[in-house]
Design an enzyme around this catalytic site. Structure first.
Site, PDB file in Angstrom:
ATOM      1  N   LYS A  21       0.850  -1.209   0.000  1.00  0.00           N
ATOM      2  CA  LYS A  21       0.000   0.000   0.000  1.00  0.00           C
ATOM      3  C   LYS A  21       0.879   1.250   0.000  1.00  0.00           C
ATOM      4  CE  LYS A  21      -1.777   1.613   3.946  1.00  0.00           C
ATOM      5  NZ  LYS A  21      -1.509   3.045   4.226  1.00  0.00           N
ATOM      6  N   ASN A  22       1.888   1.261   0.873  1.00  0.00           N
ATOM      7  CA  ASN A  22       2.676   2.492   1.055  1.00  0.00           C
ATOM      8  C   ASN A  22       3.735   2.705  -0.017  1.00  0.00           C
ATOM      9  OD1 ASN A  22       1.073   3.059   3.167  1.00  0.00           O
ATOM     10  ND2 ASN A  22       2.558   2.509   4.758  1.00  0.00           N
ATOM     11  N   ARG A  96      -4.888  10.727   4.171  1.00  0.00           N
ATOM     12  CA  ARG A  96      -3.830  11.746   4.253  1.00  0.00           C
ATOM     13  C   ARG A  96      -2.814  11.606   3.138  1.00  0.00           C
ATOM     14  NH1 ARG A  96      -2.706  13.656   8.282  1.00  0.00           N
ATOM     15  NH2 ARG A  96      -0.502  13.760   7.816  1.00  0.00           N
ATOM     16  N   CYS A 120      -5.290  12.698  12.437  1.00  0.00           N
ATOM     17  CA  CYS A 120      -5.931  11.388  12.331  1.00  0.00           C
ATOM     18  C   CYS A 120      -5.828  10.770  13.724  1.00  0.00           C
ATOM     19  CB  CYS A 120      -5.263  10.547  11.256  1.00  0.00           C
ATOM     20  SG  CYS A 120      -3.834   9.681  11.804  1.00  0.00           S
ATOM     21  N   ARG A 125       0.139  14.527  12.969  1.00  0.00           N
ATOM     22  CA  ARG A 125       0.723  14.236  11.645  1.00  0.00           C
ATOM     23  C   ARG A 125       0.783  15.498  10.777  1.00  0.00           C
ATOM     24  NH1 ARG A 125      -1.497   8.674   9.483  1.00  0.00           N
ATOM     25  NH2 ARG A 125       0.418   8.759   8.273  1.00  0.00           N
ATOM     26  N   PRO A 126       1.592  16.480  11.199  1.00  0.00           N
ATOM     27  CA  PRO A 126       1.720  17.718  10.421  1.00  0.00           C
ATOM     28  C   PRO A 126       2.393  17.465   9.061  1.00  0.00           C
ATOM     29  CG  PRO A 126       3.341  17.640  12.173  1.00  0.00           C
ATOM     30  CD  PRO A 126       2.454  16.444  12.373  1.00  0.00           C
ATOM     31  N   ASP A 128       4.363  20.107   7.836  1.00  0.00           N
ATOM     32  CA  ASP A 128       5.229  21.294   7.757  1.00  0.00           C
ATOM     33  C   ASP A 128       6.514  21.034   6.976  1.00  0.00           C
ATOM     34  OD1 ASP A 128       5.663  19.604  10.050  1.00  0.00           O
ATOM     35  OD2 ASP A 128       7.200  20.993  10.672  1.00  0.00           O
ATOM     36  N   LEU A 129       7.033  19.816   7.067  1.00  0.00           N
ATOM     37  CA  LEU A 129       8.318  19.540   6.390  1.00  0.00           C
ATOM     38  C   LEU A 129       8.111  19.351   4.886  1.00  0.00           C
ATOM     39  CD1 LEU A 129       9.954  17.232   9.076  1.00  0.00           C
ATOM     40  CD2 LEU A 129      10.070  19.727   8.815  1.00  0.00           C
ATOM     41  N   ASP A 311       4.406   0.572  12.012  1.00  0.00           N
ATOM     42  CA  ASP A 311       3.184  -0.033  11.469  1.00  0.00           C
ATOM     43  C   ASP A 311       3.014  -1.484  11.900  1.00  0.00           C
ATOM     44  OD1 ASP A 311       3.285   1.749   8.286  1.00  0.00           O
ATOM     45  OD2 ASP A 311       2.724   2.347  10.312  1.00  0.00           O
ATOM     46  N   ILE A 333       7.372   7.107  17.006  1.00  0.00           N
ATOM     47  CA  ILE A 333       6.996   7.857  15.804  1.00  0.00           C
ATOM     48  C   ILE A 333       5.737   8.685  16.009  1.00  0.00           C
ATOM     49  CG2 ILE A 333       6.444   7.668  13.325  1.00  0.00           C
ATOM     50  CD1 ILE A 333       9.266   6.695  13.966  1.00  0.00           C
ATOM     51  N   ARG A 403      -8.874  -0.486   4.427  1.00  0.00           N
ATOM     52  CA  ARG A 403      -8.030   0.549   3.825  1.00  0.00           C
ATOM     53  C   ARG A 403      -6.654  -0.010   3.495  1.00  0.00           C
ATOM     54  NH1 ARG A 403      -7.239   5.883   6.876  1.00  0.00           N
ATOM     55  NH2 ARG A 403      -5.866   5.985   5.092  1.00  0.00           N
TER      56      ARG A 403
HETATM   57  C1  EPZ Z   1       4.124   6.991   6.328  1.00  0.00           C
HETATM   58  O1  EPZ Z   1       3.336   8.020   6.877  1.00  0.00           O
HETATM   59  C2  EPZ Z   1       3.201   5.796   6.193  1.00  0.00           C
HETATM   60  N1  EPZ Z   1       2.115   6.120   5.272  1.00  0.00           N
HETATM   61  C3  EPZ Z   1       2.654   5.416   7.562  1.00  0.00           C
HETATM   62  O2  EPZ Z   1       1.866   4.236   7.398  1.00  0.00           O
HETATM   63  C4  EPZ Z   1       3.830   5.099   8.484  1.00  0.00           C
HETATM   64  O3  EPZ Z   1       3.335   4.831   9.784  1.00  0.00           O
HETATM   65  C5  EPZ Z   1       4.797   6.289   8.530  1.00  0.00           C
HETATM   66  O4  EPZ Z   1       5.204   6.645   7.191  1.00  0.00           O
HETATM   67  C6  EPZ Z   1       6.042   5.989   9.346  1.00  0.00           C
HETATM   68  O5  EPZ Z   1       6.691   4.883   8.821  1.00  0.00           O
HETATM   69  C7  EPZ Z   1       2.369   6.110   3.940  1.00  0.00           C
HETATM   70  O6  EPZ Z   1       3.480   5.861   3.511  1.00  0.00           O
HETATM   71  C8  EPZ Z   1       1.212   6.436   3.050  1.00  0.00           C
HETATM   72  P1  EPZ Z   1       6.118  10.326   8.489  1.00  0.00           P
HETATM   73  P2  EPZ Z   1       3.919   9.533   6.943  1.00  0.00           P
HETATM   74  O7  EPZ Z   1       5.988  11.613   7.760  1.00  0.00           O
HETATM   75  O8  EPZ Z   1       4.824   9.773   5.799  1.00  0.00           O
HETATM   76  C9  EPZ Z   1       6.374  13.723  11.755  1.00  0.00           C
HETATM   77  C10 EPZ Z   1      -0.013   2.858   7.647  1.00  0.00           C
HETATM   78  O9  EPZ Z   1      -0.499   2.306   8.642  1.00  0.00           O
HETATM   79  N2  EPZ Z   1       6.242  14.692  10.655  1.00  0.00           N
HETATM   80  O10 EPZ Z   1       7.290   9.446   8.205  1.00  0.00           O
HETATM   81  O11 EPZ Z   1       2.762  10.449   7.152  1.00  0.00           O
HETATM   82  C11 EPZ Z   1       5.098  12.932  11.986  1.00  0.00           C
HETATM   83  O12 EPZ Z   1       4.228  13.634  12.844  1.00  0.00           O
HETATM   84  C12 EPZ Z   1       0.463   4.297   7.739  1.00  0.00           C
HETATM   85  O13 EPZ Z   1       0.141   2.317   6.521  1.00  0.00           O
HETATM   86  C13 EPZ Z   1       6.349  16.049  10.930  1.00  0.00           C
HETATM   87  O14 EPZ Z   1       6.527  16.453  12.078  1.00  0.00           O
HETATM   88  O15 EPZ Z   1       4.785   9.474   8.262  1.00  0.00           O
HETATM   89  C14 EPZ Z   1       5.609  11.648  12.604  1.00  0.00           C
HETATM   90  O16 EPZ Z   1       5.749  11.843  13.998  1.00  0.00           O
HETATM   91  C15 EPZ Z   1       0.199   4.890   9.103  1.00  0.00           C
HETATM   92  N3  EPZ Z   1       6.234  16.940   9.907  1.00  0.00           N
HETATM   93  C16 EPZ Z   1       7.014  11.483  11.992  1.00  0.00           C
HETATM   94  O17 EPZ Z   1       7.328  12.736  11.385  1.00  0.00           O
HETATM   95  C17 EPZ Z   1       6.041  16.548   8.611  1.00  0.00           C
HETATM   96  O18 EPZ Z   1       5.971  17.407   7.707  1.00  0.00           O
HETATM   97  C18 EPZ Z   1       7.102  10.430  10.908  1.00  0.00           C
HETATM   98  O19 EPZ Z   1       6.003  10.632  10.040  1.00  0.00           O
HETATM   99  C19 EPZ Z   1       5.929  15.159   8.345  1.00  0.00           C
HETATM  100  C20 EPZ Z   1       6.048  14.256   9.387  1.00  0.00           C
END
Ligand code: EPZ
Length: 423
Positions: A21-22, A96, A120, A125-126, A128-129, A311, A333, A403
């Site tokens: 999926k991811n 998202r 969510c 899950r901001p 900003d980056l 995950d 995370i 999903r």
């Molecule tokens: C991806 O989400 C996955 N989703 C998530 O899988 C997975 O849990 C996550 O990566 C971590 O491995 C997809 O790939 C579609 P992150 P993502 O940005 O990219 C913080 C599932 O169950 N952050 O790596 O949204 C954030 O809050 C889903 O399949 C910022 O602060 O995760 C988190 O604490 C759930 N600012 C950390 O980084 C930003 O701009 C890692 O989040 C972006 C992220």
């Protein structure tokens, strides 16, 4: 829709693992970058894929889906006549990962409007980056009426960008945006997940010039357009594979995971599962996971790849509820990814949450109960516990399950396990 899960079952069989999926989600978004579209094979049959396809269609992407096998589709996307550059709130709030159209739309068309995803259940899950990365490439970003308004009238320019934290979709968004930027982009502290490698490999097949994928420094040499006619196979879903391995562990059974090199995709997870009491052996085109009959307590903490995948945290917590001792599960995370604990406690689990840690004291037996799924991975953790429990359970709100996991009833049935959907 609910799922009736009969207790005291033992997993024993073969599970073909679907496309990830991811990986499929960013790959679908990447089609926007190409003048000649993209053909993806081994696409999983998931609600999130359907949501993404309807979003792409609303942008003007034409697509065709053909069934490839029992658990996979082939999706052909035509992206020559994209005319709409807005990803609406109705779609983004459902999923998202829709934010992944931001980079591609901006870099190819110079403008787009994407709804802010909103939180969510597992955390704020901001994004900003994502936005800071695009600004580093010269984008003008404005947040208004709950939308990201992004423009780059003269196109994006390659730049250096250091991620303060490793973000998976953040890295994917900026990597896609940089693919058509003018000049070279170097991303530091890039996420290293295998799904990012899959996306970079597909982009390179489409004509991009990306190197370093899978390490924390990724270099993207911008090109003027992506024109290669490309057919790309989605990598196997390591989270689905890990989930079914835990199903074997919690029911003291055995499962053959078919369709990928899961030792390579789940290094830390496998090491932890071996310490808990699962034995792994290589088989033709996959990996066998077999319970030793023991479930030993082990401390687990989720980290970015190659660390233990967040995950698989909920599913592992369910397994540790039946360990012969006390384990500590640390979630590094997300700030709120223990909601499955309250549901597991209704089955008699002994879990104490404090901050980012769950202390899990193993119990002799869990008992079946009515439960409610709260998020995608939590929904399967409840099913895993219910399979091992004494008595039957019913898991509500399993739209969460649909999903991210395709054909659960069929795949469990191929391991000799019965579950039934009930309305
Ligand atoms: C991806 O989400 C996955 N989703 C998530 O899988 C997975 O849990 C996550 O990566 C971590 O491995 C997809 O790939 C579609 P992150 P993502 O940005 O990219 C913080 C599932 O169950 N952050 O790596 O949204 C954030 O809050 C889903 O399949 C910022 O602060 O995760 C988190 O604490 C759930 N600012 C950390 O980084 C930003 O701009 C890692 O989040 C972006 C992220």
């Amino acid at each position: 829709m609910k799922l009736k899960v009969y207790g005291n079952q033992k997993v024993n069989g073969v599970v073909p693992i679907s496309g990830a999926k991811n990986s499929a989600l960013p790959l679908l978004a990447a089609s926007i970058l190409s003048v000649n579209g993209l053909k993806l094979t081994n696409v999983p049959l998931l609600a999130d894929i359907e949501t993404t396809l309807s979003l792409l269609e609303s942008l003007g992407v034409a697509y065709r889906v053909d069934q490839e096998s029992l658990y996979a589709n082939t999706v052909e996307l035509k992206t020559g006549s994209i005319y709409n550059f807005t990803a609406p709130y109705e779609t983004v709030k459902k999923m998202r990962a829709s934010i992944l159209v931001l980079g591609p739309l901006l870099t190819r068309f110079g403008r787009c409007r994407v709804s802010l995803p909103g939180g969510c259940s597992i955390g704020v899950r901001p994004i900003d980056l994502h936005l800071k990365g695009l600004e580093a490439l010269g984008a003008k970003i404005e947040l208004k009426d709950g939308y990201v308004h992004a423009v780059a009238p003269k196109g994006l320019k390659g730049a250096n960008f250091d991620f303060p934290i490793a973000t998976v979709t953040g890295t994917e968004n900026i990597m896609m945006a940089a693919a058509l930027a003018d000049g070279t982009t170097v991303l530091r502290n890039a996420a290293r997940e295998p799904e990012i490698v899959d996306l970079a490999n597909c982009l390179n097949a489409m004509g991009a010039k990306i190197s370093g994928q899978g390490t924390s420094v990724v270099m993207i040499k911008g090109v003027s357009s992506l024109r290669n006619t490309t057919e790309y196979r989605v990598m196997p879903d390591r989270i689905e594979a890990g989930t079914y391995a835990i199903a074997a562990g919690i029911t003291k059974g055995r499962v053959d995971l078919i369709g990928g090199n899961f030792r390579e995709l789940l290094p830390t997870f496998i090491e932890k599962m071996e310490r808990i009491g699962l034995e792994f052996s290589d088989i033709e085109n996959g990996l066998r996971a077999e319970s030793s009959g023991e479930i030993a307590p082990v401390d687990v903490s989720s980290d970015p790849y190659p660390g233990f995948p967040t995950d698989l945290q909920a599913q592992t917590t369910a397994l540790l509820c039946l360990a012969d001792g006390e384990s500590t599960v640390t979630e590094n995370i997300y700030e709120n990814r223990f909601m499955h604990a309250a549901e597991l406690m209704r089955m008699g689990a002994n879990i104490t949450i404090s901050g980012d840690k769950a202390c899990v004291k193993g119990v002799e037996q869990l008992t079946g109960a009515p439960m409610m799924a709260t998020d995608l991975r939590a929904s399967f953790s409840l099913i895993l516990a219910a399979l091992a429990a004494k008595g039957d359970s019913v898991v509500d709100r399993i739209y969460h399950l649909d999903r991210g996991y395709c054909c659960v009833k069929e795949k469990l049935a191929s391991c000799g396990v019965t579950v039934d959907r009930i309305s």
